[in-house]
Design an enzyme around this catalytic site. Structure first.
Site, mmCIF file in Angstrom:
data_model
loop_
_atom_site.group_PDB
_atom_site.id
_atom_site.type_symbol
_atom_site.label_atom_id
_atom_site.label_comp_id
_atom_site.label_asym_id
_atom_site.label_seq_id
_atom_site.Cartn_x
_atom_site.Cartn_y
_atom_site.Cartn_z
ATOM 1 N N ARG A 1 8.483 10.410 -49.170
ATOM 2 C CA ARG A 1 10.152 10.150 -49.273
ATOM 3 C C ARG A 1 10.154 9.271 -50.576
ATOM 4 N NH1 ARG A 1 12.966 5.996 -46.789
ATOM 5 N NH2 ARG A 1 15.092 5.901 -47.172
ATOM 6 N N GLY B 1 -12.582 10.929 -46.952
ATOM 7 C CA GLY B 1 -12.743 12.468 -47.388
ATOM 8 C C GLY B 1 -11.255 13.166 -48.738
ATOM 9 N N ASP C 1 -7.760 4.636 -39.784
ATOM 10 C CA ASP C 1 -9.281 3.948 -39.368
ATOM 11 C C ASP C 1 -8.665 2.491 -40.089
ATOM 12 O OD1 ASP C 1 -10.140 5.740 -38.065
ATOM 13 O OD2 ASP C 1 -10.284 6.709 -39.241
ATOM 14 N N MET D 1 -9.802 4.468 -31.254
ATOM 15 C CA MET D 1 -10.043 5.729 -32.413
ATOM 16 C C MET D 1 -10.773 4.583 -33.312
ATOM 17 S SD MET D 1 -7.707 9.070 -33.099
ATOM 18 C CE MET D 1 -8.525 10.673 -32.596
ATOM 19 N N LYS E 1 -13.410 -12.596 -12.154
ATOM 20 C CA LYS E 1 -12.398 -11.119 -12.228
ATOM 21 C C LYS E 1 -13.178 -10.807 -11.823
ATOM 22 C CE LYS E 1 -12.182 -12.508 -17.276
ATOM 23 N NZ LYS E 1 -12.892 -12.486 -18.730
HETATM 24 O O1 F6P Z 1 -9.995 9.430 -39.442
HETATM 25 C C1 F6P Z 1 -8.778 9.283 -38.901
HETATM 26 C C2 F6P Z 1 -9.346 9.486 -36.986
HETATM 27 O O2 F6P Z 1 -8.496 9.666 -36.696
HETATM 28 C C3 F6P Z 1 -10.198 9.339 -36.745
HETATM 29 O O3 F6P Z 1 -10.161 7.876 -36.248
HETATM 30 C C4 F6P Z 1 -11.292 10.398 -35.853
HETATM 31 O O4 F6P Z 1 -12.225 9.988 -35.282
HETATM 32 C C5 F6P Z 1 -10.929 11.765 -36.762
HETATM 33 O O5 F6P Z 1 -9.975 10.711 -37.337
HETATM 34 C C6 F6P Z 1 -10.566 12.710 -35.310
HETATM 35 O O6 F6P Z 1 -10.675 13.654 -36.189
HETATM 36 P P1 F6P Z 1 -10.108 15.308 -35.716
HETATM 37 O O7 F6P Z 1 -7.950 15.286 -35.791
HETATM 38 O O8 F6P Z 1 -10.265 16.181 -36.497
HETATM 39 O O9 F6P Z 1 -10.123 15.324 -34.149
#
Ligand code: F6P
Length: 334
Positions: free
Chosen positions: A31, A114, A138, A180, A224
């Protein structure tokens, strides 16, 4: 006035695309790019499904109204993909032919490492001006204190871990929760601290089974009765978390252990206010850079200032894990 004259002489039309794993805030960035282009009287085009849309000619002219009501939306209206054909020279030649057809000479690429690498190669081979916006949960690009979507993903992870804690306490269980990050421990460390995890296991620091064993023995002694261990994902979803949980199950058979993989919920949802503002600032800045003839750069945020980072620098790898944060985590989880 000066700026406008300079701009129109330097760039012609801007294409914008989102690529790789989506992240909250991508829409707000699209946007901002489209509206900023219109503000400067430059045409902008949405390229669909990342680089795939460049190759298959899936492109639409956009204007300020085509991006209405999306600032608050998760995902990306432009769709996203990881495009294998664009990794080949032939694929990039096709992509250039499509851009020539629309007379697009500059691209804003919103995506992770990438995607930015692809943009860099494309500029080097075909002279298209490329500005990247770091769009990935990430937070693994250098030159910016955070990437777009990271803040929202953290909040989503913390909210989910809070809920798991409720059930962990009710059942006196030990939970391994995978977040992730694809080799980067930023989500794990920050969400772990935010959600009060007993242990946070991140690839950059401490993925050591014996250390974990010691720490759990200590927790047990200190009284714990339930624990949350946040684990950063490895190369494949589930890799690390199941390795740790099986080891602990073997060594602590009296513990009731469960695994929970948060997975893609961390990529969805409405962006936080922080991500919306960041996306808006980066989108406007990306167009400013193109107007000033700056390219092969990524927008970043250092302190509270939006900056231009050479893509080569950005790709040198994620920012280091803050040792202070690791120390804080260790101290408060005793
Ligand atoms: O790079 C972003 C991400 O969410 C990573 O944290 C994870 O390893 C990957 O993409 C998962 O990718 P996909 O959507 O191809 O499963």
């Amino acid at each position: 006035m000066q700026l406008k004259q300079e701009l129109t002489s330097k760039i012609n039309k801007i294409g914008v695309l989102t690529s790789g794993g989506d992240s909250p805030g991508m829409n707000a960035a699209v946007r901002a790019v489209v509206r900023s282009a219109e503000f400067h009287k430059i045409d902008s085009f949405g390229i669909y499904k990342g680089y795939e849309g460049l190759i298959s000619d899936d492109i639409k002219k956009l204007n300020a109204r085509s991006v209405k009501n999306i600032v608050n939306k998760g995902g990306t209206i432009l769709k996203s993909a990881r495009c294998h054909e664009f990794r080949t020279k032939e694929g990039r030649v096709k992509a250039k032919q499509t851009l020539d057809k629309y007379e697009i000479d500059s691209l804003v690429i919103i995506g992770g490492n990438g995607s930015l690498e692809g943009g860099k190669v494309f500029e080097e081979e075909h002279g298209i001006k490329v500005v990247g916006i770091p769009g990935t949960i990430d937070n693994d690009l250098a030159g910016t204190r955070c990437s777009l979507g990271y803040d929202t993903a953290l909040n989503t992870a913390v909210e989910a871990i809070d809920k798991i804690r409720d059930t962990a306490i009710s059942h006196n269980r030990l939970f391994f929760i995978e977040v992730m990050g694809k080799g980067s421990g930023h989500i794990a460390l920050n969400a772990g601290i935010g959600a009060g995890a007993e242990e946070v296991l991140i690839p950059q620091k401490n993925m050591d089974l014996d250390r974990l064993l010691k720490s759990l023995k200590h927790s047990e002694k200190s009284g714990k009765s339930s624990s949350i261990i946040v684990v950063s994902e490895g190369k494949k979803i589930g890799d690390n978390v199941f390795k740790f949980s099986s080891y602990i199950e073997k060594n602590f058979p009296h513990y009731e252990t469960r695994v929970s993989i948060l997975g893609h919920i961390q990529r969805g949802g409405s962006p936080s206010c922080f991500d919306r503002v960041l996306a808006s600032r980066m989108g406007v800045f990306a167009v400013d850079c193109l107007l000033e003839n700056k390219s092969k750069i990524m927008t970043g945020i250092i302190g509270d200032k939006i900056v231009a980072v050479p893509i080569d620098e950005a790709l040198k790898g994620g920012q280091d894990i803050d040792d202070d944060l690791v120390r804080v985590c260790d101290i408060i989880s005793i």
